[in-house]
Design a protein around this motif. Structure first.
Motif, PDB file in Angstrom:
ATOM      1  N   ASP A   1       0.842  -1.185   0.000  1.00 57.30           N
ATOM      2  CA  ASP A   1       0.000   0.000   0.000  1.00 57.30           C
ATOM      3  C   ASP A   1       0.885   1.245   0.000  1.00 57.30           C
ATOM      4  O   ASP A   1       1.791   1.378   0.825  1.00 57.30           O
ATOM      5  CB  ASP A   1      -0.907  -0.012   1.245  1.00 57.30           C
ATOM      6  N   PHE A   2       0.623   2.163  -0.923  1.00 60.40           N
ATOM      7  CA  PHE A   2       1.450   3.361  -1.066  1.00 60.40           C
ATOM      8  C   PHE A   2       1.558   4.143   0.247  1.00 60.40           C
ATOM      9  O   PHE A   2       2.647   4.535   0.668  1.00 60.40           O
ATOM     10  CB  PHE A   2       0.890   4.264  -2.175  1.00 60.40           C
ATOM     11  N   LEU A   3       0.421   4.357   0.895  1.00 62.38           N
ATOM     12  CA  LEU A   3       0.420   5.158   2.114  1.00 62.38           C
ATOM     13  C   LEU A   3       1.212   4.481   3.232  1.00 62.38           C
ATOM     14  O   LEU A   3       1.996   5.138   3.922  1.00 62.38           O
ATOM     15  CB  LEU A   3      -1.024   5.401   2.562  1.00 62.38           C
ATOM     16  N   ASP A   4       1.052   3.185   3.392  1.00 60.43           N
ATOM     17  CA  ASP A   4       1.822   2.456   4.414  1.00 60.43           C
ATOM     18  C   ASP A   4       3.312   2.482   4.096  1.00 60.43           C
ATOM     19  O   ASP A   4       4.147   2.637   4.978  1.00 60.43           O
ATOM     20  CB  ASP A   4       1.350   1.004   4.521  1.00 60.43           C
ATOM     21  N   ARG A   5       3.641   2.350   2.822  1.00 61.32           N
ATOM     22  CA  ARG A   5       5.050   2.381   2.408  1.00 61.32           C
ATOM     23  C   ARG A   5       5.657   3.761   2.699  1.00 61.32           C
ATOM     24  O   ARG A   5       6.747   3.861   3.244  1.00 61.32           O
ATOM     25  CB  ARG A   5       5.136   2.027   0.919  1.00 61.32           C
ATOM     26  N   GLN A   6       4.918   4.817   2.370  1.00 63.72           N
ATOM     27  CA  GLN A   6       5.415   6.172   2.641  1.00 63.72           C
ATOM     28  C   GLN A   6       5.543   6.417   4.152  1.00 63.72           C
ATOM     29  O   GLN A   6       6.469   7.072   4.593  1.00 63.72           O
ATOM     30  CB  GLN A   6       4.502   7.218   2.008  1.00 63.72           C
ATOM     31  N   PHE A   7       4.621   5.887   4.922  1.00 66.77           N
ATOM     32  CA  PHE A   7       4.722   6.028   6.373  1.00 66.77           C
ATOM     33  C   PHE A   7       5.966   5.304   6.876  1.00 66.77           C
ATOM     34  O   PHE A   7       6.682   5.828   7.732  1.00 66.77           O
ATOM     35  CB  PHE A   7       3.477   5.492   7.091  1.00 66.77           C
ATOM     36  N   ASP A   8       6.250   4.120   6.349  1.00 69.53           N
ATOM     37  CA  ASP A   8       7.472   3.396   6.729  1.00 69.53           C
ATOM     38  C   ASP A   8       8.710   4.248   6.442  1.00 69.53           C
ATOM     39  O   ASP A   8       9.581   4.406   7.290  1.00 69.53           O
ATOM     40  CB  ASP A   8       7.587   2.082   5.955  1.00 69.53           C
ATOM     41  N   PHE A   9       8.799   4.767   5.207  1.00 73.30           N
ATOM     42  CA  PHE A   9       9.958   5.591   4.845  1.00 73.30           C
ATOM     43  C   PHE A   9      10.100   6.780   5.792  1.00 73.30           C
ATOM     44  O   PHE A   9      11.171   7.075   6.316  1.00 73.30           O
ATOM     45  CB  PHE A   9       9.816   6.146   3.412  1.00 73.30           C
ATOM     46  N   THR A  10       8.994   7.479   5.992  1.00 71.76           N
ATOM     47  CA  THR A  10       9.012   8.706   6.781  1.00 71.76           C
ATOM     48  C   THR A  10       9.316   8.421   8.245  1.00 71.76           C
ATOM     49  O   THR A  10      10.138   9.104   8.862  1.00 71.76           O
ATOM     50  CB  THR A  10       7.661   9.443   6.640  1.00 71.76           C
ATOM     51  N   SER A  11       8.693   7.406   8.828  1.00 67.32           N
ATOM     52  CA  SER A  11       8.925   7.105  10.241  1.00 67.32           C
ATOM     53  C   SER A  11      10.346   6.594  10.470  1.00 67.32           C
ATOM     54  O   SER A  11      10.963   6.900  11.497  1.00 67.32           O
ATOM     55  CB  SER A  11       7.887   6.118  10.781  1.00 67.32           C
TER      56      SER A  11
ATOM     57  N   LEU B   1      10.141  16.539   5.439  1.00 63.38           N
ATOM     58  CA  LEU B   1       9.121  17.368   4.797  1.00 63.38           C
ATOM     59  C   LEU B   1       8.970  17.032   3.317  1.00 63.38           C
ATOM     60  O   LEU B   1       7.868  17.053   2.780  1.00 63.38           O
ATOM     61  CB  LEU B   1       9.435  18.848   4.993  1.00 63.38           C
ATOM     62  N   SER B   2      10.068  16.699   2.659  1.00 61.90           N
ATOM     63  CA  SER B   2       9.975  16.290   1.253  1.00 61.90           C
ATOM     64  C   SER B   2       9.222  14.977   1.122  1.00 61.90           C
ATOM     65  O   SER B   2       8.395  14.808   0.231  1.00 61.90           O
ATOM     66  CB  SER B   2      11.369  16.143   0.640  1.00 61.90           C
ATOM     67  N   LEU B   3       9.530  14.039   2.007  1.00 63.87           N
ATOM     68  CA  LEU B   3       8.810  12.758   1.979  1.00 63.87           C
ATOM     69  C   LEU B   3       7.326  12.965   2.241  1.00 63.87           C
ATOM     70  O   LEU B   3       6.474  12.355   1.596  1.00 63.87           O
ATOM     71  CB  LEU B   3       9.386  11.806   3.030  1.00 63.87           C
ATOM     72  N   ILE B   4       7.029  13.843   3.186  1.00 64.44           N
ATOM     73  CA  ILE B   4       5.633  14.121   3.532  1.00 64.44           C
ATOM     74  C   ILE B   4       4.913  14.783   2.364  1.00 64.44           C
ATOM     75  O   ILE B   4       3.803  14.399   2.002  1.00 64.44           O
ATOM     76  CB  ILE B   4       5.545  14.972   4.808  1.00 64.44           C
ATOM     77  N   SER B   5       5.556  15.775   1.746  1.00 61.43           N
ATOM     78  CA  SER B   5       4.887  16.467   0.636  1.00 61.43           C
ATOM     79  C   SER B   5       4.659  15.516  -0.535  1.00 61.43           C
ATOM     80  O   SER B   5       3.625  15.577  -1.202  1.00 61.43           O
ATOM     81  CB  SER B   5       5.656  17.715   0.213  1.00 61.43           C
ATOM     82  N   PHE B   6       5.601  14.607  -0.787  1.00 63.95           N
ATOM     83  CA  PHE B   6       5.429  13.623  -1.854  1.00 63.95           C
ATOM     84  C   PHE B   6       4.172  12.790  -1.586  1.00 63.95           C
ATOM     85  O   PHE B   6       3.389  12.512  -2.488  1.00 63.95           O
ATOM     86  CB  PHE B   6       6.665  12.719  -1.955  1.00 63.95           C
ATOM     87  N   THR B   7       3.976  12.413  -0.332  1.00 60.95           N
ATOM     88  CA  THR B   7       2.799  11.625   0.050  1.00 60.95           C
ATOM     89  C   THR B   7       1.527  12.453  -0.091  1.00 60.95           C
ATOM     90  O   THR B   7       0.521  11.978  -0.616  1.00 60.95           O
ATOM     91  CB  THR B   7       2.942  11.129   1.501  1.00 60.95           C
ATOM     92  N   LEU B   8       1.564  13.689   0.358  1.00 59.99           N
ATOM     93  CA  LEU B   8       0.369  14.529   0.323  1.00 59.99           C
ATOM     94  C   LEU B   8      -0.087  14.856  -1.091  1.00 59.99           C
ATOM     95  O   LEU B   8      -1.278  15.007  -1.343  1.00 59.99           O
ATOM     96  CB  LEU B   8       0.612  15.822   1.091  1.00 59.99           C
ATOM     97  N   PHE B   9       0.838  14.960  -2.016  1.00 61.02           N
ATOM     98  CA  PHE B   9       0.478  15.361  -3.364  1.00 61.02           C
ATOM     99  C   PHE B   9       0.300  14.186  -4.320  1.00 61.02           C
ATOM    100  O   PHE B   9       0.036  14.376  -5.496  1.00 61.02           O
ATOM    101  CB  PHE B   9       1.480  16.361  -3.916  1.00 61.02           C
ATOM    102  N   SER B  10       0.429  12.986  -3.810  1.00 61.00           N
ATOM    103  CA  SER B  10       0.192  11.814  -4.638  1.00 61.00           C
ATOM    104  C   SER B  10      -1.296  11.702  -4.947  1.00 61.00           C
ATOM    105  O   SER B  10      -2.145  11.860  -4.073  1.00 61.00           O
ATOM    106  CB  SER B  10       0.659  10.564  -3.906  1.00 61.00           C
ATOM    107  N   LYS B  11      -1.605  11.401  -6.177  1.00 64.04           N
ATOM    108  CA  LYS B  11      -3.007  11.260  -6.583  1.00 64.04           C
ATOM    109  C   LYS B  11      -3.632   9.995  -5.999  1.00 64.04           C
ATOM    110  O   LYS B  11      -4.841   9.854  -5.974  1.00 64.04           O
ATOM    111  CB  LYS B  11      -3.106  11.235  -8.107  1.00 64.04           C
TER     112      LYS B  11
ATOM    113  N   ASN C   1       8.314  13.096  -9.202  1.00 68.18           N
ATOM    114  CA  ASN C   1       8.618  14.308  -8.438  1.00 68.18           C
ATOM    115  C   ASN C   1       8.251  15.568  -9.213  1.00 68.18           C
ATOM    116  O   ASN C   1       7.738  16.526  -8.640  1.00 68.18           O
ATOM    117  CB  ASN C   1      10.090  14.344  -8.040  1.00 68.18           C
ATOM    118  N   ILE C   2       8.505  15.560 -10.499  1.00 70.67           N
ATOM    119  CA  ILE C   2       8.182  16.717 -11.336  1.00 70.67           C
ATOM    120  C   ILE C   2       6.672  16.956 -11.361  1.00 70.67           C
ATOM    121  O   ILE C   2       6.209  18.093 -11.364  1.00 70.67           O
ATOM    122  CB  ILE C   2       8.745  16.532 -12.770  1.00 70.67           C
ATOM    123  N   LEU C   3       5.902  15.879 -11.353  1.00 71.85           N
ATOM    124  CA  LEU C   3       4.438  16.002 -11.418  1.00 71.85           C
ATOM    125  C   LEU C   3       3.860  16.827 -10.274  1.00 71.85           C
ATOM    126  O   LEU C   3       2.898  17.557 -10.447  1.00 71.85           O
ATOM    127  CB  LEU C   3       3.784  14.610 -11.412  1.00 71.85           C
ATOM    128  N   HIS C   4       4.435  16.700  -9.080  1.00 68.91           N
ATOM    129  CA  HIS C   4       3.872  17.430  -7.938  1.00 68.91           C
ATOM    130  C   HIS C   4       4.747  18.598  -7.480  1.00 68.91           C
ATOM    131  O   HIS C   4       4.497  19.200  -6.454  1.00 68.91           O
ATOM    132  CB  HIS C   4       3.578  16.473  -6.772  1.00 68.91           C
TER     133      HIS C   4
END
Length: 192
Positions: free
Chosen positions: A36-46, A67-77, A132-135
């Motif tokens: 799951d994208f969100l769980d994976r991003q949480f793993d990276f960030t935590s 903050l970069s990791l967080i923004s990548f997660t927030l702006f993911s479609k 990264n360019i997309l967001h």
């Protein structure tokens, strides 16, 4: 002292971190087996957050910060507003988010310049460049907004032109310390 050096891919984060005094901590090296994208991003960030929590009293330049990791997660479609709120709520609850950040430097450049840098740099792969360019435009807006809320803590620099003069500006910028948790709570309030 902790300095976050954030910015889009090929914006000059590693170049800047290598020029500043202190220990350079580079991009997130952790892997996650979550599908799951969100769980994976949480793993990276935590994992990055836990790494930063245990830093000793030295000067650290963090290339691609939380903050970069967080923004990548927030702006993911892939994520709904509710997903984003849950993601931030999980981070806010972590005890490690009490770290104090002394400066946050955000680097950006024109997309044309970023593509030119990517094409010239054969020393590393930039697998997530297109994502990264997309967001990127949204990320820049987020940092500009955060810098308006915390003007003494954020420094935003256009790196489309050479960095030599900008290094002096960075050295002069003292920054006002703030806690990561305060930034997370501010971002959480911005998600409507």
């Amino acid at each position: 002292m902790i300095t976050f050096i954030d910015g889009g891919t090929a914006s000059g984060k590693t170049t800047l971190a290598n020029k500043l005094n202190g220990i350079h901590i580079t991009e997130n090296k952790y892997l996650s087996k979550k599908h799951d994208f969100l769980d994976r991003q949480f793993d990276f960030t935590s994992q990055r957050l836990k790494e930063l929590y245990f830093l000793k009293n030295e000067i650290y330049n963090i290339d691609t910060s939380l903050l970069s990791l967080i923004s990548f997660t927030l702006f993911s479609k892939e994520n709904t507003k509710e997903d984003k709120k849950i993601f931030l709520d999980r981070l806010i609850k972590m005890p490690e988010n009490s770290i104090k950040i002394d400066k946050i430097i955000y680097l950006f450049a024109l997309k044309k310049v970023l593509y030119e840098r990517k094409d010239k740099d054969s020393s590393r792969e930039r697998n997530s460049f297109k994502n990264n360019i997309l967001h990127l435009d949204k990320e820049i807006k987020l940092y500009i907004l955060l810098s308006s809320i915390y003007p003494e803590s954020f420094l935003i620099i256009d790196t489309s032109k050479p960095m030599k003069e900008k290094i002096k500006m960075i050295d002069i910028f003292k920054g006002k310390s703030l806690f990561l948790n305060d930034i997370l709570k501010t971002i959480r309030k911005l998600i409507k």
